[in-house]
Design a protein around this motif. Structure first.
Motif, PDB file in Angstrom:
ATOM      1  N   VAL A 363       2.309  57.001   6.098  1.00 22.84           N
ATOM      2  CA  VAL A 363       1.024  56.939   6.789  1.00 22.84           C
ATOM      3  C   VAL A 363       0.967  58.061   7.823  1.00 22.84           C
ATOM      4  CG1 VAL A 363      -0.489  55.530   8.221  1.00 22.84           C
ATOM      5  CG2 VAL A 363       0.963  54.428   6.498  1.00 22.84           C
ATOM      6  N   ARG A 364      -0.069  58.896   7.740  1.00 14.51           N
ATOM      7  CA  ARG A 364      -0.192  59.998   8.714  1.00 14.51           C
ATOM      8  C   ARG A 364      -0.638  59.434  10.060  1.00 14.51           C
ATOM      9  NH1 ARG A 364      -1.095  65.807   8.447  1.00 14.51           N
ATOM     10  NH2 ARG A 364      -1.193  65.690   6.178  1.00 14.51           N
ATOM     11  N   THR A 365       0.132  59.752  11.093  1.00 20.15           N
ATOM     12  CA  THR A 365      -0.156  59.256  12.439  1.00 20.15           C
ATOM     13  C   THR A 365      -0.632  60.347  13.387  1.00 20.15           C
ATOM     14  OG1 THR A 365       2.173  59.564  13.030  1.00 20.15           O
ATOM     15  CG2 THR A 365       1.515  57.377  12.244  1.00 20.15           C
ATOM     16  N   GLU A 366      -0.452  61.617  13.023  1.00 14.63           N
ATOM     17  CA  GLU A 366      -0.829  62.737  13.872  1.00 14.63           C
ATOM     18  C   GLU A 366      -1.670  63.725  13.080  1.00 14.63           C
ATOM     19  OE1 GLU A 366      -0.168  62.954  17.056  1.00 14.63           O
ATOM     20  OE2 GLU A 366       1.194  61.237  17.174  1.00 14.63           O
ATOM     21  N   PRO A 367      -2.705  64.312  13.682  1.00 17.12           N
ATOM     22  CA  PRO A 367      -3.526  65.284  12.951  1.00 17.12           C
ATOM     23  C   PRO A 367      -2.802  66.601  12.706  1.00 17.12           C
ATOM     24  CG  PRO A 367      -4.255  65.112  15.224  1.00 17.12           C
ATOM     25  CD  PRO A 367      -3.228  64.046  15.026  1.00 17.12           C
ATOM     26  N   GLY A 368      -1.863  66.922  13.572  1.00 22.08           N
ATOM     27  CA  GLY A 368      -1.083  68.145  13.408  1.00 22.08           C
ATOM     28  C   GLY A 368       0.345  67.814  13.028  1.00 22.08           C
ATOM     29  N   VAL A 369       1.277  68.625  13.511  1.00 23.55           N
ATOM     30  CA  VAL A 369       2.721  68.415  13.368  1.00 23.55           C
ATOM     31  C   VAL A 369       3.212  68.693  11.941  1.00 23.55           C
ATOM     32  CG1 VAL A 369       4.681  66.869  13.748  1.00 23.55           C
ATOM     33  CG2 VAL A 369       2.653  66.671  15.190  1.00 23.55           C
ATOM     34  N   SER A 370       2.634  68.040  10.946  1.00 25.21           N
ATOM     35  CA  SER A 370       3.060  68.224   9.556  1.00 25.21           C
ATOM     36  C   SER A 370       2.752  69.640   9.070  1.00 25.21           C
ATOM     37  CB  SER A 370       2.347  67.210   8.663  1.00 25.21           C
ATOM     38  OG  SER A 370       2.582  67.482   7.296  1.00 25.21           O
ATOM     39  N   PHE A 371       3.463  70.060   8.033  1.00 24.86           N
ATOM     40  CA  PHE A 371       3.193  71.354   7.411  1.00 24.86           C
ATOM     41  C   PHE A 371       1.967  71.299   6.505  1.00 24.86           C
ATOM     42  CE2 PHE A 371       7.895  71.658   8.012  1.00 24.86           C
ATOM     43  CZ  PHE A 371       7.880  72.708   8.915  1.00 24.86           C
ATOM     44  N   GLY A 374      -4.510  67.342   6.537  1.00 29.16           N
ATOM     45  CA  GLY A 374      -4.862  65.980   6.182  1.00 29.16           C
ATOM     46  C   GLY A 374      -5.504  65.266   7.351  1.00 29.16           C
ATOM     47  N   SER A 375      -5.755  63.975   7.174  1.00 29.72           N
ATOM     48  CA  SER A 375      -6.429  63.159   8.186  1.00 29.72           C
ATOM     49  C   SER A 375      -5.510  62.038   8.652  1.00 29.72           C
ATOM     50  CB  SER A 375      -7.701  62.531   7.607  1.00 29.72           C
ATOM     51  OG  SER A 375      -8.565  63.505   7.069  1.00 29.72           O
ATOM     52  N   VAL A 376      -5.627  61.680   9.921  1.00 24.21           N
ATOM     53  CA  VAL A 376      -4.915  60.511  10.423  1.00 24.21           C
ATOM     54  C   VAL A 376      -5.367  59.294   9.621  1.00 24.21           C
ATOM     55  CG1 VAL A 376      -4.629  58.979  12.403  1.00 24.21           C
ATOM     56  CG2 VAL A 376      -4.566  61.459  12.729  1.00 24.21           C
ATOM     57  N   GLY A 377      -4.413  58.477   9.207  1.00 27.27           N
ATOM     58  CA  GLY A 377      -4.729  57.318   8.386  1.00 27.27           C
ATOM     59  C   GLY A 377      -4.479  57.537   6.908  1.00 27.27           C
ATOM     60  N   GLU A 378      -4.150  58.752   6.524  1.00 31.28           N
ATOM     61  CA  GLU A 378      -3.824  59.052   5.124  1.00 31.28           C
ATOM     62  C   GLU A 378      -2.663  58.188   4.647  1.00 31.28           C
ATOM     63  OE1 GLU A 378      -1.139  62.484   3.074  1.00 31.28           O
ATOM     64  OE2 GLU A 378      -2.586  63.151   4.572  1.00 31.28           O
ATOM     65  N   THR A 388       2.435  63.056  -7.462  1.00 35.26           N
ATOM     66  CA  THR A 388       2.104  62.749  -6.078  1.00 35.26           C
ATOM     67  C   THR A 388       0.677  62.253  -5.986  1.00 35.26           C
ATOM     68  OG1 THR A 388       2.253  63.579  -3.795  1.00 35.26           O
ATOM     69  CG2 THR A 388       1.238  65.042  -5.412  1.00 35.26           C
ATOM     70  N   PHE A 389       0.371  61.548  -4.905  1.00 37.38           N
ATOM     71  CA  PHE A 389      -1.006  61.147  -4.630  1.00 37.38           C
ATOM     72  C   PHE A 389      -1.182  61.021  -3.130  1.00 37.38           C
ATOM     73  CE2 PHE A 389       1.016  57.068  -4.103  1.00 37.38           C
ATOM     74  CZ  PHE A 389       0.226  56.400  -3.182  1.00 37.38           C
ATOM     75  N   TRP A 390      -2.417  61.108  -2.697  1.00 34.59           N
ATOM     76  CA  TRP A 390      -2.733  60.698  -1.341  1.00 34.59           C
ATOM     77  C   TRP A 390      -4.142  60.127  -1.299  1.00 34.59           C
ATOM     78  CZ3 TRP A 390      -2.909  66.007  -2.339  1.00 34.59           C
ATOM     79  CH2 TRP A 390      -4.029  66.719  -1.919  1.00 34.59           C
ATOM     80  N   ILE A 391      -4.325  59.209  -0.367  1.00 34.82           N
ATOM     81  CA  ILE A 391      -5.595  58.533  -0.147  1.00 34.82           C
ATOM     82  C   ILE A 391      -6.019  58.856   1.272  1.00 34.82           C
ATOM     83  CG2 ILE A 391      -6.725  56.278   0.025  1.00 34.82           C
ATOM     84  CD1 ILE A 391      -4.487  55.264  -1.938  1.00 34.82           C
ATOM     85  N   ASP A 392      -7.215  59.411   1.440  1.00 35.37           N
ATOM     86  CA  ASP A 392      -7.715  59.810   2.751  1.00 35.37           C
ATOM     87  C   ASP A 392      -8.942  58.958   3.077  1.00 35.37           C
ATOM     88  OD1 ASP A 392      -8.929  61.035   4.938  1.00 35.37           O
ATOM     89  OD2 ASP A 392      -8.311  63.048   4.333  1.00 35.37           O
ATOM     90  N   PRO A 393      -8.755  57.816   3.754  1.00 32.44           N
ATOM     91  CA  PRO A 393      -9.905  56.949   4.051  1.00 32.44           C
ATOM     92  C   PRO A 393     -10.967  57.624   4.903  1.00 32.44           C
ATOM     93  CG  PRO A 393      -7.838  55.752   4.352  1.00 32.44           C
ATOM     94  CD  PRO A 393      -7.482  57.202   4.180  1.00 32.44           C
ATOM     95  N   LYS A 394     -10.557  58.499   5.817  1.00 27.83           N
ATOM     96  CA  LYS A 394     -11.527  59.162   6.691  1.00 27.83           C
ATOM     97  C   LYS A 394     -12.504  59.989   5.869  1.00 27.83           C
ATOM     98  CE  LYS A 394     -11.964  62.350  10.587  1.00 27.83           C
ATOM     99  NZ  LYS A 394     -11.239  63.229  11.556  1.00 27.83           N
ATOM    100  N   LEU A 416      -0.621  72.094  -2.736  1.00 30.80           N
ATOM    101  CA  LEU A 416      -1.751  71.331  -3.254  1.00 30.80           C
ATOM    102  C   LEU A 416      -2.614  70.781  -2.123  1.00 30.80           C
ATOM    103  CD1 LEU A 416      -3.023  70.026  -5.854  1.00 30.80           C
ATOM    104  CD2 LEU A 416      -1.578  68.053  -5.387  1.00 30.80           C
ATOM    105  N   LYS A 417      -1.972  70.173  -1.137  1.00 38.68           N
ATOM    106  CA  LYS A 417      -2.736  69.598  -0.023  1.00 38.68           C
ATOM    107  C   LYS A 417      -3.502  70.669   0.741  1.00 38.68           C
ATOM    108  CE  LYS A 417      -0.871  65.190   1.426  1.00 38.68           C
ATOM    109  NZ  LYS A 417      -0.239  64.434   2.515  1.00 38.68           N
TER     110      LYS A 417
END
Length: 426
Positions: A363-371, A374-378, A388-394, A416-417
């Protein structure tokens, strides 16, 4: 010329693809602009995947982007099997490995909603062998040789621990440490065994950490699968088929591919790209065994998995049928290893910076930091075989990508992201 089929916005759908692709058949396909993307931006995705194929990194791939219930992008690239040279199609069957974990966790949460399972329950309530499990504490002998002291756990493994990888169990095929070495030496997955026997084998091995203290990627979800069997009185596949797979129309999602007529649909990597880790190579799903690995044993198609991800994105419902409460899905998508949980990331923290872990998903908790963008809440996870998959509720969006590669999986996921989010217009 390498085969390539793409459905991008207003481009006409080929009849055979519609027939094979229930998401595209049932949901409208819109232009990139209507879905909030730029057409040139999504065309960069074409160029990237075709470049990977031309560079002999992967034989082929398939990808879908769906936003606001509309398919904005669907593409098949290259071949499903470099030996047969058969083109990639929407009904190609992939080893999804750890993308099995969210399906198993959803199945377990159905039992939680029914009051048949509680997250605070000790694992030993369902599998008594875990009542006697010990924690392995590394020590150095007189000659500097690492050994293990076996100590009692300070608290029992819970069902929540299994879902969030804080059980103290681990994986032996990657990383270092005396417990991981013990996993490999035990030949944990040798022979033909069912989920019950696997749980008994694993309960004899030491834990790598005290339960509830450390996130460590592990066989936890395999044991969760056995808990589902004990609770439901059915095999894991029987329960998932009845409650999730058949109702969602996931007709090609299973643990094996026993039907000879579908054998040629199984995607294969390049021959030199099959080693996952110590004692672990890509298996052949055409060979049916007793083990139904809830943590990594499933196969699926992009059409099937897109149905599953859309159901999660919808808050637990699809096509008028409810699978989980929206509150349950939101709870699964919350960070269960945050500061209040007292959980520390282990040395092999796969979610990475900017991510926590929920129940079955990172679960993504920060808008930045990662390489990756994406969105917080992913909510996201991947498989060792290249899916791979991801779900972006925002953004009301999900993306599913399937290929078979061990060597290039991480690099491709990152690209890809960033390409997908780089194609956003609004």
């Amino acid at each position: 010329m390498l085969p390539f089929t793409r459905t991008l916005g207003a481009l006409a759908l080929v009849g055979s693809i519609v027939a094979l692709h229930p998401v595209l058949a049932q949901e409208a396909t819109v232009s990139p602009e209507e879905a909030g993307f730029s057409k040139p931006g999504l065309e960069r995705l074409d160029a990237y995947i075709k470049g990977e194929i031309e560079g002999k990194k992967i034989p082929g791939a398939v990808v879908i982007i769906q936003r606001n219930g509309k398919t904005a992008y669907f593409g098949t690239f290259g071949v499903r099997d470099p030996a047969s040279n058969e083109r990639m199609t929407a009904n190609t069957i992939f080893r999804i490995y750890s993308m099995s974990k969210p399906i198993t966790t959803v199945a377990a949460m159905m039992l939680v909603e029914e009051g048949k399972l509680q997250l605070e329950d000790p694992l030993s309530k369902y599998i008594p062998a875990f009542a006697n499990v010990k924690v392995g504490v590394e020590k150095k002998g007189e000659e500097g040789v690492a050994g293990l002291d076996l100590v009692a756990p300070k608290k029992p493994i819970t069902i929540q621990d299994l879902m969030r990888h804080t059980s103290g169990l681990t994986y032996g095929f990657f990383g270092e440490g005396a417990v991981k070495k013990a996993y490999v030496e035990s030949q944990l997955t040798a022979g033909d065994f069912d989920n019950a026997e696997f749980a008994e084998r694993l309960a004899k091995l030491p834990l790598a950490y005290q339960p509830g203290t450390t996130w460590d990627y592990s066989q936890s979800t395999d044991i969760l699968g056995r808990v589902i069997e004990v609770t439901s009185g059915k095999s894991l596949y029987e329960f998932e088929k009845e409650r999730i797979l058949d109702p969602l129309g996931m007709k090609d999602t299973a643990f094996y591919v026993p039907d000879p007529s579908k054998a040629s649909l199984v995607a294969e990597p390049f021959p030199n790209d099959r080693t996952i880790g110590a004692g672990a190579t890509m298996s052949d799903p055409r060979v049916v065994r007793k083990w139904e690995s809830g943590g990594g044993g499933m196969v699926s198609t992009i059409t099937d998995y897109a149905r599953f991800t859309q159901m999660i994105l919808n808050g637990g419902a699809l096509d008028g049928r409810r699978y989980l409460s929206p509150k349950t899905v939101a709870y699964m998508g919350s960070n269960h290893i945050g500061p209040a949980a007292g959980v520390q990331p282990g040395p092999y923290y796969l979610p990475g910076p900017g991510f926590g872990f929920g129940l079955g998903f990172a679960v993504r908790t920060e808008p930045g930091v990662s390489f990756t963008e994406g969105s917080v809440g992913e909510m996201t996870w991947s498989g060792a075989g290249g899916t791979t998959f991801w779900i972006d509720p925002k953004e009301n969006m999900f993306v599913v990508f399937m290929a078979q590669t061990v060597t290039h999986r991480t690099r491709i996921r990152t690209a890809l992201k960033n390409i997908v989010y780089g194609a956003f217009e609004k």
